[in-house]
Design an enzyme around this catalytic site. Structure first.
Site, PDB file in Angstrom:
ATOM      1  N   LYS A  52      34.856  58.941  77.318  1.00 50.60           N
ATOM      2  CA  LYS A  52      35.621  59.760  76.373  1.00 50.60           C
ATOM      3  C   LYS A  52      36.613  58.912  75.575  1.00 50.60           C
ATOM      4  O   LYS A  52      36.732  59.053  74.356  1.00 50.60           O
ATOM      5  CB  LYS A  52      36.353  60.883  77.133  1.00 50.60           C
ATOM      6  CG  LYS A  52      37.061  61.889  76.234  1.00 50.60           C
ATOM      7  CD  LYS A  52      37.253  63.222  76.936  1.00 50.60           C
ATOM      8  CE  LYS A  52      38.338  63.201  77.979  1.00 50.60           C
ATOM      9  NZ  LYS A  52      39.689  63.403  77.399  1.00 50.60           N
TER      10      LYS A  52
ATOM     11  N   ARG B  18      37.925  56.441  70.208  1.00 52.31           N
ATOM     12  CA  ARG B  18      38.371  55.269  69.457  1.00 52.31           C
ATOM     13  C   ARG B  18      37.281  54.730  68.539  1.00 52.31           C
ATOM     14  O   ARG B  18      37.578  54.211  67.458  1.00 52.31           O
ATOM     15  CB  ARG B  18      38.859  54.200  70.441  1.00 52.31           C
ATOM     16  CG  ARG B  18      40.205  54.560  71.087  1.00 52.31           C
ATOM     17  CD  ARG B  18      40.430  53.781  72.383  1.00 52.31           C
ATOM     18  NE  ARG B  18      41.755  54.005  72.966  1.00 52.31           N
ATOM     19  CZ  ARG B  18      42.092  55.065  73.698  1.00 52.31           C
ATOM     20  NH1 ARG B  18      41.204  56.036  73.914  1.00 52.31           N
ATOM     21  NH2 ARG B  18      43.314  55.178  74.205  1.00 52.31           N
TER      22      ARG B  18
ATOM     23  N   GLY C  20      44.764  65.820  73.779  1.00 51.90           N
ATOM     24  CA  GLY C  20      45.975  65.027  73.637  1.00 51.90           C
ATOM     25  C   GLY C  20      45.696  63.670  73.012  1.00 51.90           C
ATOM     26  O   GLY C  20      46.503  63.147  72.241  1.00 51.90           O
TER      27      GLY C  20
ATOM     28  N   ARG D  51      52.236  70.536  75.473  1.00 48.88           N
ATOM     29  CA  ARG D  51      52.340  69.130  75.866  1.00 48.88           C
ATOM     30  C   ARG D  51      53.302  68.390  74.933  1.00 48.88           C
ATOM     31  O   ARG D  51      53.146  68.414  73.714  1.00 48.88           O
ATOM     32  CB  ARG D  51      50.958  68.467  75.862  1.00 48.88           C
ATOM     33  CG  ARG D  51      50.038  69.113  76.871  1.00 48.88           C
ATOM     34  CD  ARG D  51      48.632  68.539  76.845  1.00 48.88           C
ATOM     35  NE  ARG D  51      48.581  67.171  77.349  1.00 48.88           N
ATOM     36  CZ  ARG D  51      47.447  66.484  77.471  1.00 48.88           C
ATOM     37  NH1 ARG D  51      46.308  67.030  77.106  1.00 48.88           N
ATOM     38  NH2 ARG D  51      47.462  65.255  77.948  1.00 48.88           N
TER      39      ARG D  51
ATOM     40  N   SER E 259      51.544  54.657  79.228  1.00 51.02           N
ATOM     41  CA  SER E 259      50.669  55.602  78.532  1.00 51.02           C
ATOM     42  C   SER E 259      49.811  54.874  77.509  1.00 51.02           C
ATOM     43  O   SER E 259      50.327  54.332  76.530  1.00 51.02           O
ATOM     44  CB  SER E 259      51.491  56.686  77.834  1.00 51.02           C
ATOM     45  OG  SER E 259      50.670  57.448  76.966  1.00 51.02           O
TER      46      SER E 259
ATOM     47  N   GLN F  60      47.792  56.346  75.519  1.00 52.55           N
ATOM     48  CA  GLN F  60      47.794  57.142  74.289  1.00 52.55           C
ATOM     49  C   GLN F  60      48.973  56.770  73.396  1.00 52.55           C
ATOM     50  O   GLN F  60      48.814  56.588  72.182  1.00 52.55           O
ATOM     51  CB  GLN F  60      47.828  58.634  74.619  1.00 52.55           C
ATOM     52  CG  GLN F  60      46.545  59.142  75.250  1.00 52.55           C
ATOM     53  CD  GLN F  60      46.591  60.636  75.523  1.00 52.55           C
ATOM     54  OE1 GLN F  60      47.554  61.319  75.162  1.00 52.55           O
ATOM     55  NE2 GLN F  60      45.555  61.146  76.164  1.00 52.55           N
TER      56      GLN F  60
ATOM     57  N   ASP G 249      43.534  59.526  85.615  1.00 52.67           N
ATOM     58  CA  ASP G 249      42.667  60.689  85.421  1.00 52.67           C
ATOM     59  C   ASP G 249      41.818  60.997  86.646  1.00 52.67           C
ATOM     60  O   ASP G 249      41.249  62.090  86.754  1.00 52.67           O
ATOM     61  CB  ASP G 249      41.754  60.482  84.207  1.00 52.67           C
ATOM     62  CG  ASP G 249      42.512  60.574  82.893  1.00 52.67           C
ATOM     63  OD1 ASP G 249      43.564  61.246  82.862  1.00 52.67           O
ATOM     64  OD2 ASP G 249      42.067  59.977  81.899  1.00 52.67           O
TER      65      ASP G 249
ATOM     66  N   ARG H 200      49.219  68.593  86.865  1.00 50.11           N
ATOM     67  CA  ARG H 200      48.131  68.353  87.818  1.00 50.11           C
ATOM     68  C   ARG H 200      48.613  68.163  89.249  1.00 50.11           C
ATOM     69  O   ARG H 200      47.843  68.373  90.183  1.00 50.11           O
ATOM     70  CB  ARG H 200      47.281  67.152  87.364  1.00 50.11           C
ATOM     71  CG  ARG H 200      46.329  67.513  86.230  1.00 50.11           C
ATOM     72  CD  ARG H 200      45.377  66.392  85.882  1.00 50.11           C
ATOM     73  NE  ARG H 200      44.482  66.808  84.804  1.00 50.11           N
ATOM     74  CZ  ARG H 200      43.886  65.985  83.965  1.00 50.11           C
ATOM     75  NH1 ARG H 200      44.097  64.679  84.074  1.00 50.11           N
ATOM     76  NH2 ARG H 200      43.076  66.445  83.027  1.00 50.11           N
TER      77      ARG H 200
ATOM     78  N   ARG I 168      39.329  68.649  84.510  1.00 53.17           N
ATOM     79  CA  ARG I 168      39.244  67.883  85.754  1.00 53.17           C
ATOM     80  C   ARG I 168      39.509  68.758  86.986  1.00 53.17           C
ATOM     81  O   ARG I 168      38.962  68.501  88.059  1.00 53.17           O
ATOM     82  CB  ARG I 168      40.179  66.675  85.702  1.00 53.17           C
ATOM     83  CG  ARG I 168      39.823  65.741  84.553  1.00 53.17           C
ATOM     84  CD  ARG I 168      40.341  64.347  84.694  1.00 53.17           C
ATOM     85  NE  ARG I 168      40.265  63.655  83.409  1.00 53.17           N
ATOM     86  CZ  ARG I 168      39.171  63.102  82.902  1.00 53.17           C
ATOM     87  NH1 ARG I 168      38.035  63.168  83.579  1.00 53.17           N
ATOM     88  NH2 ARG I 168      39.197  62.498  81.731  1.00 53.17           N
TER      89      ARG I 168
END
Length: 427
Positions: A20, A25, A92, A120, A166, A168, A312, A343, A385
């Protein structure tokens, strides 16, 4: 939906869907490069489709063919002001990374998402982007979506220490830095997945990485490439867990990405005594075949710099820990609280409802094993997930039914999950 329970053994071979992170990207770099990029093995999950549609709305021609996706790149200077707000769905990755892409564009864009994404916080991205000269408006002081932003053709370079580990946030700042006037320095708290850095080099750009420090110059141009996306180790993790904890099982997983910033799950399995073998290793593609067998597991401690390399996978690791002898402690994982759900709490609630003994903490969980699991009703709360973790847990249930609410969330990252599960289930 009612889940399959009481599996007597799993066997077979699965080809894991495309990664993913790399799929997102590759669409972005293909759009920002000059020329035609072809992407093979791309994941066609809902999150990736959100990224694809966003770049179409920004004026990029993207053709989804049977065997590959073809992108007619426009470069940073060829993006167009969209006619409507960009819908990021549940992703996200899409909203954060595209914020970085849009930082150097001098038009106004609104980005929004579903109920989960709208909760978020985006301030980790918006705070440094504002320092670079971007105008951004979000909800509350945490900048919850929707976001309205207007970039600048005169972006200032930045020296920025990430307050959290992070990938991201790092990637969003890299995309912005590529459009700034001068050299930017991004300093990571811990090393995170490096797909963005790898792809810059693949598309003909350059950056310097020295430990946790990344130096990147603005004004770079990219050249179109052919990209082959390996299978997603985060998706493979569910089958690794199933093979380990369902008795009399042996599974072979083909074409699994083994990028060194993503293989924490394999190290944890080894520490717990699990049997996983790597073969057919392709160092260029960073992929391999993984073979997993039923194993007697023992508890372990998981924390420190390994956490970003398996963030993850922690929900499925929590399930593994319920089937390991002894105590497992997960710490330094507060990042789990700002995923699609909290989570830490949702994993504990779901597995405890099935008979596990998990105590949530501020930054992780304490899990007592080994426990027998029983039927229960579990809600994914829109988190893919959680859905897949519950489906694997259900295979161990001998008493009662497991009902999964909002199972469609799994389509976010693994649309063929249940058909693959059916393929390997015996008895």
């Amino acid at each position: 939906m009612k889940l399959r329970t009481n599996a007597s053994g799993l066997s077979g071979t699965l080809k894991i869907p495309g990664d993913k992170s790399i799929s997102h990207r590759s669409i972005m770099f293909g759009s920002l490069a000059k020329g035609i990029t072809k992407i093979y093995g791309i994941l066609r999950g809902e999150d990736v489709l959100s990224t694809m549609q966003a770049f179409r709305d920004l004026g990029v021609e993207i053709k989804d063919k049977d065997d590959f996706v073809e992108i007619h790149g426009r470069g940073f200077d060829g993006l167009k002001s969209p006619k409507k707000a960009l819908d990021m769905g549940n992703s996200g990755t899409s909203i954060r990374l595209i914020s970085g892409v849009l930082a150097g564009q001098d038009f106004t864009v609104e980005m929004f998402g579903d109920d989960s994404l709208s909760k978020r916080p985006m301030d980790r991205v918006t705070v440094p982007l504002r320092q670079m000269g971007v105008q951004i408006l979000g909800r509350t002081e945490r900048d919850l979506p929707p976001l309205t932003m207007k970039g600048s053709k005169r972006l200032k370079p930045i020296r920025y220490e990430l307050p959290v580990a992070s990938a991201q946030v790092k990637s969003a700042l890299i995309f912005a830095a590529l459009q700034a006037s001068g050299e930017s320095v991004i300093i990571e708290k811990e090393k995170t997945r490096n797909h963005t850095e790898d792809m810059i080099k693949q598309f003909g750009g350059h950056l310097d990485v020295d430990g946790k420090e990344i130096r990147i110059s603005g004004g770079q141009e990219f050249t179109a490439q052919n990209v082959i996306v390996p299978g997603d180790i985060s998706s493979a993790a569910f089958w690794l867990a199933a093979g380990l904890i369902v008795s009399n099982s042996k599974l072979t997983l083909k074409n699994v990405g083994i990028n060194e910033t993503r293989t924490g799950i394999l190290e944890v399995i080894e520490a717990m005594g699990g049997k996983v073998e790597l073969s057919d290793r392709d160092d260029l593609a960073k992929a391999a075949t993984l073979t997993v067998e039923s194993s007697n597991l023992k508890g372990t401690e998981i924390g420190g710099d390994i956490i970003p390399r398996l963030i993850d996978e922690l929900p499925i690791i929590a399930l593994l820990a319920t089937q390991a002898n002894g105590r497992t402690v997960i710490y330094d994982a507060q990042e789990l609280k700002v995923k699609e759900t909290d989570r830490i709490q949702v994993v504990a609630d779901a597995l405890n409802a099935m008979g596990a003994k998990i105590t949530p903490t501020d930054d992780g969980m304490i899990i007592e094993g080994k426990t027998n699991l029983h039927g229960a009703k579990v809600n994914t709360f829109g988190d893919h997930r959680i859905g897949m973790m519950t489906a694997i847990a259900a295979l161990l249930v001998k008493e009662g039914e497991v009902e999964l609410e909002r199972a469609e969330a799994i389509n976010t990252s693994y649309p063929t999950f249940f058909s693959d599960l059916e393929r390997i289930t015996n008895g």
